[in-house]
Design an enzyme around this catalytic site. Structure first.
Site, short mmCIF file in Angstrom:
data_model
loop_
_atom_site.label_atom_id
_atom_site.label_comp_id
_atom_site.label_asym_id
_atom_site.label_seq_id
_atom_site.Cartn_x
_atom_site.Cartn_y
_atom_site.Cartn_z
N HIS A 193 6.97 4.94 5.86
CA HIS A 193 6.53 5.09 7.31
C HIS A 193 7.47 4.60 8.51
O HIS A 193 6.36 4.29 9.60
CB HIS A 193 4.83 3.90 6.61
N ASP A 230 4.91 11.28 -1.95
CA ASP A 230 3.82 10.39 -1.53
C ASP A 230 2.48 10.95 -0.94
O ASP A 230 2.55 11.56 -0.34
CB ASP A 230 4.17 9.31 -0.65
N HIS A 232 1.16 9.91 0.91
CA HIS A 232 0.56 9.64 2.92
C HIS A 232 1.86 10.12 2.97
O HIS A 232 3.31 10.03 3.21
CB HIS A 232 0.89 8.24 2.49
#
Ligand code: OKP
Ligand code: ZN
Length: 381
Positions: A193, A230, A232
């Site tokens: 992220h 992942d 996300h």
């Protein structure tokens, strides 16, 4: 397959994150990496190389001696230049100094602040007003919001050292891949992220992007593919490579219409003007199980094959597990073995970089992926 591991991650252990208006216990805790380490020992996957830094015992928040002297450590010679290539000097300085300043401000102004720094305001205004120009604010709260995009990524006294240790695992893993054809970087905190100059989603340095940069510096003609599995979307990785055609990024994740990180990860995001096919997003609905997942994984692997990569980096999150605390896919532990095998069948030189996974079965699920990869034929397994 060898694993690169650094005990420095234990220094990042924040108490609370701000979520839906409440301070709640953090999900991203040292026990995650320790659980993977324990399972690696049980299953005899291969040697665990423990990185041991010449780092002062203190941390960046409490003692002056806790500040790393870049020139005198491994960090200065190879790691910091790589990190600064991906993230830029201002942001790296922010990660190093923000907690110390947070703590100092408490001391000077007598304003009570907790043992973790969190922003309360964000830099959205600068995005709308290009003519304003970007000016980094001078205060702790201004800087925190400028370099963050959410309220679930607390920074503590030990965060800087932990984030360095995590990136170091990725770079060490890259070196192992050059020799062995495969490696596992047991990174914590995670990285996918993290943007060029924003932390968020429990991530500070983008470990997968740093490893990609390490491959490119070693061999300038290297063609890198990053496969992000992942739960996300890896918004940071996408944004770092969005307009570059030397790194192909493909991500399978929960639909951002209904899932964190919400604002990126849609299927129409395919790359910038200089690299129009360099990014691929394959969002899947909440509740997806292996029957829904496997064909999409094959599709992602086929897309990678079209690019004929010299190296594959897998951003490995196992928060797609059926019991995961913060996610809604339905993969089982045996499914992770299959996931690894499908990747291994392709026989690319592969670096696995640890990302998310918030269930106590994290160790079993991760090692299943790695064993499946070897059984599938990965790294001549
Ligand atoms: C990091 B990684 C938790 C709220 C969501 C952010 C999730 C970051 C996931 N209830 N917080 O991709 O696993
Ligand atoms: Zn995740």
């Amino acid at each position: 397959m060898k694993t690169a591991y650094s005990p420095l991650h234990e220094r990042h252990d924040p108490e609370k994150e701000f979520y839906r208006g409440l301070l709640v216990d953090c999900f991203e805790r040292p026990r995650r990496a320790l659980g993977i380490l324990r399972e690696l020992g049980r299953r005899e996957l291969g040697e665990v190389i423990e990185l041991d830094a010449e780092i002062p015992a203190g941390d960046s928040g409490t003692t002056e001696s806790g500040i790393i002297e870049p020139s005198s450590t491994i960090f200065g010679s190879r790691l910091l230049p790589l990190i600064e290539h991906v993230h830029g000097r201002e942001y790296v300085d922010f990660v190093e100094t923000i907690f110390r300043d947070w703590a100092r401000e408490t001391h000077l102004a007598g304003v009570p602040r907790p043992s973790y720094a969190l922003p309360y305001t964000f830099n959205r205004l600068g995005q709308d007003h290009d003519e304003t120009g970007e000016v980094v604010p001078g205060t702790v709260d201004g800087r925190l919001g400028y370099f963050s995009f959410d309220t679930c990524t607390p920074i503590t006294a030990g965060t800087w050292h932990a984030a360095l240790g995590s990136a170091w695992c990725a770079v060490k893993g890259q070196e192992i891949v050059l020799a062995d054809g495969a490696a596992f970087a047991l990174c914590r905190p995670p990285g996918h992220h993290a943007h060029r100059q924003m932390c968020g989603g429990y991530c500070f340095f983008n470990n997968a992007a740093i490893a990609a940069e390490a491959f490119r510096q070693h061999e300038p003609s290297a063609r890198i593919a990053i496969l992000d599995v992942d739960y996300h979307h890896g918004n940071g990785t996408q944004s770092i490579f969005y307009d570059r055609d030397d790194v192909f990024v493909v991500s399978i994740h929960a639909d951002p219409l209904t899932n964190y990180p919400y604002y990126l990860g849609h299927s129409n995001e395919r790359g910038g003007p200089n690299a129009p096919e360099s990014n691929a997003n394959l969002p899947l609905p909440d509740g997806t199980d292996w029957n829904g997942y496997a064909p999409t994984l094959q599709r992602a692997l086929d897309m990678i094959r079209e690019r004929d990569p010299s190296h594959l980096i897998v951003s490995l999150g196992v928060d797609t597990f059926v019991g995961d605390q913060i996610s809604n896919f339905r993969l089982t532990s045996p499914d992770f073995f299959e996931l690894g095998a499908l990747i291994g069948e392709r026989e690319w030189d592969t670096l696995f970089v640890m990302e998310g996974g918030y269930h106590d079965e994290i160790g079993v699920n991760v090692v299943n992926v790695l064993e499946g990869f070897e059984r599938g034929g990965g790294a001549r397994g």
